[in-house]
Design a protein around this motif. Structure first.
Motif, PDB file in Angstrom:
ATOM      1  N   ASP A 282      50.492  25.056 -32.384  1.00  0.00           N
ATOM      2  CA  ASP A 282      50.680  25.791 -31.138  1.00  0.00           C
ATOM      3  C   ASP A 282      52.146  26.166 -30.964  1.00  0.00           C
ATOM      4  O   ASP A 282      52.976  25.967 -31.862  1.00  0.00           O
ATOM      5  CB  ASP A 282      50.176  24.966 -29.947  1.00  0.00           C
ATOM      6  CG  ASP A 282      50.889  23.622 -29.821  1.00  0.00           C
ATOM      7  OD1 ASP A 282      51.926  23.441 -30.500  1.00  0.00           O
ATOM      8  OD2 ASP A 282      50.431  22.766 -29.056  1.00  0.00           O
ATOM      9  N   ARG A 283      52.477  26.704 -29.796  1.00  0.00           N
ATOM     10  CA  ARG A 283      53.843  27.156 -29.566  1.00  0.00           C
ATOM     11  C   ARG A 283      54.834  26.013 -29.503  1.00  0.00           C
ATOM     12  O   ARG A 283      56.025  26.199 -29.713  1.00  0.00           O
ATOM     13  CB  ARG A 283      53.909  27.960 -28.269  1.00  0.00           C
ATOM     14  CG  ARG A 283      53.596  27.162 -27.009  1.00  0.00           C
ATOM     15  CD  ARG A 283      53.727  28.031 -25.784  1.00  0.00           C
ATOM     16  NE  ARG A 283      52.794  29.152 -25.822  1.00  0.00           N
ATOM     17  CZ  ARG A 283      52.786  30.133 -24.929  1.00  0.00           C
ATOM     18  NH1 ARG A 283      53.678  30.140 -23.962  1.00  0.00           N
ATOM     19  NH2 ARG A 283      51.901  31.105 -25.021  1.00  0.00           N
ATOM     20  N   GLN A 288      47.108  21.709 -33.877  1.00  0.00           N
ATOM     21  CA  GLN A 288      45.989  21.786 -32.957  1.00  0.00           C
ATOM     22  C   GLN A 288      44.640  21.842 -33.670  1.00  0.00           C
ATOM     23  O   GLN A 288      43.645  21.398 -33.121  1.00  0.00           O
ATOM     24  CB  GLN A 288      46.136  23.023 -32.062  1.00  0.00           C
ATOM     25  CG  GLN A 288      47.289  22.956 -31.089  1.00  0.00           C
ATOM     26  CD  GLN A 288      47.092  21.901 -30.035  1.00  0.00           C
ATOM     27  OE1 GLN A 288      45.964  21.525 -29.714  1.00  0.00           O
ATOM     28  NE2 GLN A 288      48.185  21.396 -29.488  1.00  0.00           N
ATOM     29  N   ALA A 371      52.082  30.705 -31.568  1.00  0.00           N
ATOM     30  CA  ALA A 371      51.392  29.829 -32.517  1.00  0.00           C
ATOM     31  C   ALA A 371      51.622  30.330 -33.946  1.00  0.00           C
ATOM     32  O   ALA A 371      52.059  31.459 -34.184  1.00  0.00           O
ATOM     33  CB  ALA A 371      49.901  29.777 -32.202  1.00  0.00           C
TER      34      ALA A 371
END
Length: 518
Positions: A282-283, A288, A371
């Protein structure tokens, strides 16, 4: 002494008055008879006294000041005055309800409320009725004067605050330390009234006490009739010893999360059967999503990947397990990932040759939301086949170069695919050294220019199209005779060979360099 008329009259009046006084005194002094006290009526007090007369939980009567208190406590929801009264009393006097239930036995009690005002409540049992008197000790004997403008400003501010609370789309309520609801806004009351025709006091608690454990928590509520169910984001704020609670509807958010979770599960099931390892960060650069192929290819345990490691920790683990090619400068190599994380155009793609002999193709693609996804593919077999095919091509080229016969090969599309050194010496050109594609028509034109006119050349295109074995003879411009042959190959290809006609009998093909005229 004889009495005249006036004296007799005066004596009779005194005697009658004395008899009346004795009679009245005898009424109050008779043994066994208590002096009668006039009953106190509810309106025998002043207009400023706050007194309620109740028959059970029903208000029978109230003083004007008491009615004004109820009007000020109006919530705007469809609840009775009794509910508003007990809501006010419960907020001021915690634990009042059990004492009222025992009032018929105790007869009366006085309690002091909490808060800065410290109000007093006097409860009395009067022949089946409950008489409640509310007293403010600080206001006794004081006269409070407020000018008209200040009173109007305070009234307008109160109306504004009340309107804001009543029209708030969220549920707002107040709880005492025991968890009982002591006040609620319109949205809460309307929600509590669903599925029931009579909403009385105490107000029902729509939510369990779990929301008191954390400042923010998602709760689920269903009405008593079971007709409606909803999710709320609950937040609590301390208000003295009480709690002020807010519940914002979160049905749309929960539905979106469920849809996203279902979509992620679908993706996980789909990716579970892929032979390519997948890792999505993810960012915040935390893992994830990953599939089982990633654990097989990287030798990283499922426990480590399930702990949602960062991208840096993921790469460090790969390096510790020798699943990364050891670069000369590891920091520079890591900088490539940093640039990709920052959202630079393009994507990362590299072939990793591992010490174990395996070869991985690693592709990283950043996304607009921050992401990044990594694809790890085992291309060991592909690389092995490519190397083997390349080695076979090199061997085949070496075999052709060892031949004395000038050989050129065309594909099914009529494009030169390979030729040998003898062909380059004979015709003075090497198709392999040309970056552009060399076609059959251009090659045939080159042959015709280097040879004398002969009927063979006019028939040559038809021979090539027939894809059959054919032999013939042509003459170069320098007078040398060439033996020419055409041989079809599998896959639609053609082989054309040229050899010296003079050396055909002894097996020698002395093919010199041909000067092609301009």
């Amino acid at each position: 002494m004889p009495l005249d008329g006036w004296s007799l009259t005066l004596l009779l009046i005194v005697t009658s008055f004395t008899s009346a006084l004795l009679a009245m005194g005898g009424l109050y002094l008779l043994p066994g008879r208590a002096a009668a006290r006039p009953a106190r009526g509810i309106f025998s007090l002043g207009e400023d006294d706050i007194v309620f007369l109740l028959d059970g939980d029903r208000i029978v009567d109230a003083t004007p000041a008491a009615r004004l208190l109820l009007d000020q406590g109006e919530t705007g929801a469809q609840t009775g005055v009794e509910a508003r009264l007990f809501a006010y009393l419960a907020a001021q006097f915690p634990g009042l309800r059990p004492q009222l239930e025992e009032l018929a036995e105790t007869g009366s009690f006085t309690c002091t409320g909490g808060g800065p005002r410290r109000l007093h409540l006097r409860a009395e049992w009067c022949e089946g009725l409950t008489r409640l008197t509310l007293l403010d000790p600080e206001a006794e004997g004081q006269v409070v004067t407020v000018d008209a403008l200040s009173f109007r400003a305070a009234t307008d501010e109160l109306a504004t605050l009340r309107a804001v609370m009543e029209h708030a789309p969220m549920l707002i309520w107040r709880e005492d330390p025991a968890g009982a609801v002591t006040w609620a806004n319109r949205a809460y009351l309307l929600r509590a009234a669903e599925g029931t025709d009579d909403l009385g006091w105490p107000l029902p608690a729509l939510f369990a006490s779990d929301h008191r454990k954390a400042a923010r928590q998602r709760l689920q509520h269903s009405t008593a009739s079971g007709g409606q169910e909803g999710w709320f984001d609950c937040e609590t704020l301390p208000l003295g010893e009480d709690l002020l609670c807010f519940a914002v509807p979160a049905d749309a958010t929960v539905q979106a999360e469920l849809s996203l979770r279902s979509f992620m599960q679908t993706l996980a099931k789909t990716f579970a059967h892929l032979p390519i390892g997948l890792a999505i960060f993810d960012r915040q650069r935390r893992l994830q999503l990953f599939n089982p192929a990633l654990t097989d290819l990287t030798a990283l345990g499922a426990e480590f990947l399930s702990a949602r490691p960062t991208l840096a920790a993921f790469l460090d683990q790969l390096r510790d397990r020798q699943m990364l090619p050891e670069p000369r400068d590891y920091k520079t190599w890591r900088q490539q990932f940093t640039e990709m994380e920052s959202g630079t155009p393009g994507h990362y793609e590299e072939t990793w040759t591992l010490p174990s002999g395996q070869t991985y193709r690693v592709t990283g693609r950043p996304h607009a939301d921050g992401a990044v996804a990594f694809l790890v593919e085992d291309i060991t077999e592909e690389i092995t086949l490519t190397r083997r095919f390349r080695a076979e091509l090199e061997i085949g080229q070496a075999v052709l170069d060892a031949l004395d016969e000038a050989v050129i090969v065309f594909s099914a599309a009529g494009v030169v695919t390979m030729s040998n050194r003898a062909y380059a010496r004979l015709w003075g050109t090497d198709p392999a050294a040309t970056l552009a594609e060399v076609g059959l028509a251009d090659t045939l034109r080159q042959w015709q220019q280097a040879c004398l006119p002969d009927p063979v050349w006019s028939d040559f295109p038809r021979r090539l199209g027939a894809r059959a074995d054919w032999t013939g003879a042509v003459t170069l411009r320098d007078g040398r005779a060439l033996h020419c042959r055409i041989a079809p190959l599998t896959g639609g290809g053609l082989l054309v060979g040229f050899s010296s006609a003079s050396g055909a009998g002894n097996g020698r093909h002395d093919l010199g360099l041909v000067g092609i005229p301009a």
